[in-house]
Design a protein around this motif. Sequence first.
Motif: not given
Length: 307
Positions: A11, A15, A17, A34, A37, A90, A95
């Motif tokens: 990822a 950003r 998580l 997230s 996103g 996302l 969530r």
Amino acid sequence: MPLPFGHRVSADATRPLELARTTLHDLALCTVASPLGGPFTVDEPAEDWLLVGVLAGRLALQRDGGGAPTVLACGEARLVDGAALRGGTLDAATRLVSLTLAPSVLRRFLADALDAPVVERIAFRDEPLGRDLSALVCGLCTSWIDGAAPDGGQPGRERVGQALRQALLAALLHGTDHGYGERLAGRARPSVLPGLVKRATAHMQAHLGSAALDVEALAGAAGVSVRTLQLNFKRLHGCSPMQHLRTLRLQAVRQALLQAGDGASVAEIAARHGRPSRARRAAPSPALPAPAQRISARSGRAAPAAA
């Protein structure tokens, strides 16, 4: 990093998580938030089935074969074939919750329910879960995750977890379409699971000599709660698990006495089968000689002990 799906994923590092992971016996659960996103890519696909539910925001999943992504909006849940999952996106402020279902777990639960071997991998229909089922399973999963004690020592959590696991698997396998759906629906008493009784009985047979064997250990060996084990023994055998264990021990003691040679002691043989002090206190019965008696190999009958 391991994302909620039980896979290895990549990822965007800018950003982050927010993950919360726990286990429910042989099930893996996770929530992910997230705030910003962004996309993710699955690096190591797995053969598991994944229950993915969106609690807030929106999730788009990309699977094998390209094409348009599968979009899950807030309140929706779906069973996803983990082997075909390749990544997704996302939305900001998303969530979600996920439950990882290993093929072996699903097969064993179905085999218990059908009282028949389940060899083939279960194939679920590619469609969203109904709203009621989505709300049920996602609510159960998040409640378990949010209520996890930091040290795992919360009183009663083990027993509650066994019951919750059964409820989740039963809800998913009875409430979705899959290759075994018709056979499962045709069971006259789906709440009776002969397979778990067989597992508990096999554990009894393997540990007859353990005086410490109790109903909690039997439930753990069967992979269910104590209450579920007791109900199934009552329905199938008309007795409790511990009563069934006592019967097996008595049968084993009797067989051992019949095969014993000169000087064999009932108390000693009973002790080897998990019945030490009880065997000494028990009143004589037609099935067993009195504890103080000795076995005569020549006559095949019990002889009075010396004064």
